[in-house]
Design a protein around this motif. Structure first.
Motif, PDB file in Angstrom:
ATOM      1  N   ASP A 372       0.840  -1.200   0.000  1.00  0.00           N
ATOM      2  CA  ASP A 372       0.000   0.000   0.000  1.00  0.00           C
ATOM      3  C   ASP A 372       0.879   1.255   0.000  1.00  0.00           C
ATOM      4  O   ASP A 372       0.567   2.248  -0.661  1.00  0.00           O
ATOM      5  N   ASN A 375       2.376   1.854  -3.258  1.00  0.00           N
ATOM      6  CA  ASN A 375       1.294   2.432  -4.041  1.00  0.00           C
ATOM      7  C   ASN A 375       1.173   3.936  -3.824  1.00  0.00           C
ATOM      8  O   ASN A 375       1.010   4.704  -4.771  1.00  0.00           O
ATOM      9  N   VAL A 376       1.225   4.333  -2.566  1.00  0.00           N
ATOM     10  CA  VAL A 376       1.110   5.752  -2.214  1.00  0.00           C
ATOM     11  C   VAL A 376       2.222   6.543  -2.910  1.00  0.00           C
ATOM     12  O   VAL A 376       1.971   7.581  -3.525  1.00  0.00           O
ATOM     13  N   ASN A 378       3.953   5.808  -5.528  1.00  0.00           N
ATOM     14  CA  ASN A 378       3.755   5.847  -6.973  1.00  0.00           C
ATOM     15  C   ASN A 378       2.650   6.831  -7.361  1.00  0.00           C
ATOM     16  O   ASN A 378       2.808   7.637  -8.283  1.00  0.00           O
ATOM     17  N   GLU A 379       1.534   6.756  -6.626  1.00  0.00           N
ATOM     18  CA  GLU A 379       0.421   7.673  -6.891  1.00  0.00           C
ATOM     19  C   GLU A 379       0.869   9.130  -6.757  1.00  0.00           C
ATOM     20  O   GLU A 379       0.519   9.974  -7.577  1.00  0.00           O
ATOM     21  N   LEU A 382       2.811  10.215  -9.688  1.00  0.00           N
ATOM     22  CA  LEU A 382       1.926  10.414 -10.842  1.00  0.00           C
ATOM     23  C   LEU A 382       1.180  11.736 -10.741  1.00  0.00           C
ATOM     24  O   LEU A 382       1.055  12.484 -11.707  1.00  0.00           O
ATOM     25  N   LEU A 383       0.689  12.007  -9.512  1.00  0.00           N
ATOM     26  CA  LEU A 383      -0.058  13.251  -9.311  1.00  0.00           C
ATOM     27  C   LEU A 383       0.835  14.462  -9.578  1.00  0.00           C
ATOM     28  O   LEU A 383       0.427  15.419 -10.237  1.00  0.00           O
ATOM     29  N   ASP A 396       0.905  16.251  -2.765  1.00  0.00           N
ATOM     30  CA  ASP A 396       0.732  15.057  -3.600  1.00  0.00           C
ATOM     31  C   ASP A 396       0.624  13.807  -2.731  1.00  0.00           C
ATOM     32  O   ASP A 396      -0.210  12.930  -2.976  1.00  0.00           O
ATOM     33  N   GLU A 399      -2.742  13.617  -1.008  1.00  0.00           N
ATOM     34  CA  GLU A 399      -3.794  13.223  -1.946  1.00  0.00           C
ATOM     35  C   GLU A 399      -3.672  11.731  -2.277  1.00  0.00           C
ATOM     36  O   GLU A 399      -4.667  11.019  -2.345  1.00  0.00           O
ATOM     37  N   ALA A 400      -2.432  11.293  -2.461  1.00  0.00           N
ATOM     38  CA  ALA A 400      -2.207   9.879  -2.782  1.00  0.00           C
ATOM     39  C   ALA A 400      -2.693   8.987  -1.645  1.00  0.00           C
ATOM     40  O   ALA A 400      -3.325   7.948  -1.870  1.00  0.00           O
ATOM     41  N   ARG A 403      -6.381   8.609  -1.713  1.00  0.00           N
ATOM     42  CA  ARG A 403      -6.827   7.676  -2.758  1.00  0.00           C
ATOM     43  C   ARG A 403      -6.654   6.236  -2.327  1.00  0.00           C
ATOM     44  O   ARG A 403      -7.549   5.411  -2.475  1.00  0.00           O
ATOM     45  N   VAL A 404      -5.459   5.931  -1.799  1.00  0.00           N
ATOM     46  CA  VAL A 404      -5.199   4.550  -1.403  1.00  0.00           C
ATOM     47  C   VAL A 404      -6.110   4.149  -0.243  1.00  0.00           C
ATOM     48  O   VAL A 404      -6.649   3.046  -0.218  1.00  0.00           O
TER      49      VAL A 404
END
Ligand code: ADP
Ligand code: ZN
Length: 629
Positions: A372, A375-376, A378-379, A382-383, A396, A399-400, A403-404
């Protein structure tokens, strides 16, 4: 059909398809070289005397014409219902060589319109499939039902080291020995030391079990085979067993090496159950083959099997026997410190602003597993890219995380703030009672990190010595510890939750055994009514009650049990009420740190508690911990 035959058979099919494609291709290219012309054009050319020869068939006229000295093959379609005799007369008038043709074009039509496209599709599918499966499954292909499909990592490219695995220090420590063995097998061989063949990594998905296994291979610089348990089990009986055999053959050829079997529970579930899908026979064969292979190879060979599961309790005991997976290593979800370290590992490759506070991010992600967090990161990157920034900043990340979290909440894996608070107080309740009653084992560790299926937190106690006889006061204290969680919830929050169910079940079971089996009830006297399965303490499942118990006895049993439990609960509540201040203080610290070692806990308790403590010796390492959730 054995493997070789199967392969040869497939190769013939491929050749046949290639042949068909070739023939069709020739036909097609010939069809191209003939020009098709209008019928009127054909008649014009006939009048001009350009037509040399024709072949007339049902629906068309083919032939050659000569124009400016060059001859061209042509084809034209006959106008429906026209009089063929007129055409013949015309042809004769221009002295064109002609003949008729009745052979149908059926064969060619079929070839062109049906077989060719099918052949093309089949070939395409075949090569695509082969490409894909060779990418995900190593050497295999569409032909290889019995091949293991194990993924082999390229040592130079996909190398992972312990540096890439954050936290998990205890697990790494335990795996060091295996790495050393893989590096210097002679050292161990000379001494005749027995090295484990199999190690079971136990932990929730995404906690880094695969990563850890790869890191072991990376550290030892040996090949790494990875396969998932579900890849063994297919519809066809015997395929799984063949794959296991193939896997071990490959591994033995590459020894020393690491074989990693993910989700081993899919093959290793307890045997003998009846499954609705009827897949049991296949699974059992696969499992038996796995066990046979593990028993079969020489431990000095240097093939180490690492397996991962989230549910060790469903595994067939045969898997856990000595010489198989006789070692278990826990791979827990990270606590706040662990999460910070994991974030740091994943941020190595990311350009981020200096203002990013990793501690804060770790604090904001309770319950997150390593995957997870990856994932954060990476997100967030991307953001930042989407917003055209040059570095990833705190916004960022925030926000990530949101989302996760959204995704995890849907899977109901995240506790609310209130729930975490309740869990923390509950666990400290257990630990407190364990520290303050006279006969309980010392607290080893408390954590509010969810673990396993039901437990939201955990309090571990380590016995100071092996026990074979347990006295009545000790049993009473065990019951008290089990009730500490619920008592703390009740006193601090004024309400009780469902979180104490398994504690109460255990306490009730203990009370029942004290009354029924151990003769520890004054009213019932020194009798044992037992017949409740294996008479181990702490056994949790009861078999049917002996029929010979009279109604009156049953009533006394119930009353005595209730009495016992209530008296103890009363005692625990008094104790916790008295220490409430300390309890809340420690719970707060636990919420923040997520894990407290026994010593830290005792220190905090010593500072805040109301009465002098009972002295406790240090827990001896290496004993089975006692766990209350
Ligand atoms: P599991 O096999 O336990 O389901 P994985 O090993 O596949 O979990 O982990 C998935 C990903 O999560 C890893 O590839 C890695 O990026 C990240 N990850 C998990 N745990 C850690 C960790 N302790 N340190 C660094 N990254 C981790
Ligand atoms: Zn509990």
């Amino acid at each position: 059909m054995d493997e070789k035959q199967k392969k040869r058979y497939w190769i013939w099919i491929v050749y046949a398809l290639l042949g068909i494609a070739l023939v069709a291709g020739i036909q097609l290219s010939q069809a191209k070289r003939t020009t098709s012309i209008d019928y009127s054009d054909f008649l014009d050319r006939l009048d001009k005397g350009q037509i040399k020869s024709v072949t007339i068939s049902q629906s068309s006229v083919t032939g050659t014409y000569v124009e400016n000295g060059a001859s061209t093959d042509f084809k034209t379609t006959i106008v429906p219902n026209m009089q063929i005799t007129d055409l013949i007369a015309d042809l004769r008038a221009h002295s064109v060589v002609f003949n008729g043709e009745v052979t149908s074009t059926l064969w060619r039509d079929v070839l062109l319109t049906w077989l060719l496209p099918i052949a093309v599709i089949v070939l395409l599918w075949f090569f695509l499939f082969r490409r894909i499966s060779s990418r995900v499954g190593g050497t295999g292909g569409a032909l290889s039902f019995g091949q293991s499909k194990a993924k082999i990592y390229d040592r130079s490219k996909d190398r992972v080291n312990f540096d890439d695995v954050a936290g998990l220090d205890e697990a790494k420590l335990e795996l060091l020995e295996i790495i050393d063995f893989l590096k210097n097998p002679q050292k161990y061989r000379r001494l005749g030391a027995r090295i484990p063949k199999g190690v079971l990594l136990v932990g929730a998905p995404g906690t880094g079990k695969t990563l850890l296994a790869r890191a072991v291979a990376g550290e030892a610089d040996v090949p790494f085979f990875a396969i998932s348990g579900s890849q063994f089990v297919e519809m066809f009986v015997g395929v799984g067993a063949a794959r296991v055999r193939d896997l071990f053959e490959q591994a033995k050829a590459k020894a020393p090496c690491i074989v990693f079997i993910d989700e081993i529970d899919t093959v290793g579930k307890v045997r003998g159950g009846i499954s609705a899908t009827g897949g049991t026979e296949e699974r059992e064969q696969t499992l038996n083959q796995l066990l046979a292979e593990m028993d079969g190879f020489d431990p000095q060979l240097g093939v180490i099997i690492l397996a991962a599961t989230n549910r060790p309790e469903v595994l067939d005991p045969a898997i856990l026997r000595p010489g198989r997976f006789d070692r278990q290593i826990g791979v827990d979800r990270p606590d706040i410190k662990g999460r910070e370290e994991i974030l740091r590992v994943h941020l190595r490759k990311i350009k981020m602003s200096k203002a990013v506070d990793l501690k804060l991010l770790a604090a904001r992600t309770p319950g997150f597993a390593g995957s997870d967090l990856a994932n954060v990161v990476n997100e967030a990157a991307l953001l930042a890219a989407r917003h055209g920034k040059t570095e990833v900043d705190m916004k960022d990340f925030e926000e990530a995380i949101d989302r996760v979290v959204g995704g995890l909440e849907r899977k109901s894996r995240i506790l609310s703030e209130k729930e975490r608070k309740v869990v923390a107080h509950h666990e400290v309740g257990h630990a407190m009672v364990a520290s303050l009653v006279q006969f309980a084992d010392p607290v080893h560790r408390i954590t509010v990190i969810p673990r396993g299926v039901a437990a939201l937190g955990m309090t571990q106690q380590l016995p100071e010595e092996d026990r074979y006889i347990i006295t009545k006061p000790e049993l009473l204290d065990r019951i008290a510890v089990l009730m500490g969680g619920r008592a703390a919830e009740e006193i601090v929050f004024g309400e009780i939750s469902t979180g104490a169910q398994s504690d109460l079940e255990k306490a009730t079971m203990l009370a029942r055994r004290m009354v029924e089996n151990f003769g520890m009830s004054d009213k019932l006297g020194p009798l044992s009514l037992g017949n409740r399965g294996p008479s181990l303490l702490g056994e949790e499942f009861a078999f049917g009650r002996e029929q010979s118990i009279s109604e009156a006895t049953a009533e006394v049993i119930d009353a005595e049990m209730k009495n016992l439990l209530e008296q103890n609960y009363e005692r625990v509540r008094d104790l916790i009420r008295e220490q409430r201040d300390a309890l809340e203080h420690i719970a707060e610290i636990l919420l923040e740190k997520e894990t407290l070692e026994g010593d830290e806990f005792r220190k905090l308790l010593e500072e805040r508690r109301v009465k002098p403590a009972v002295k406790h010796k240090e827990p001896k390492p290496g004993k089975e911990p006692k766990v209350s959730a």
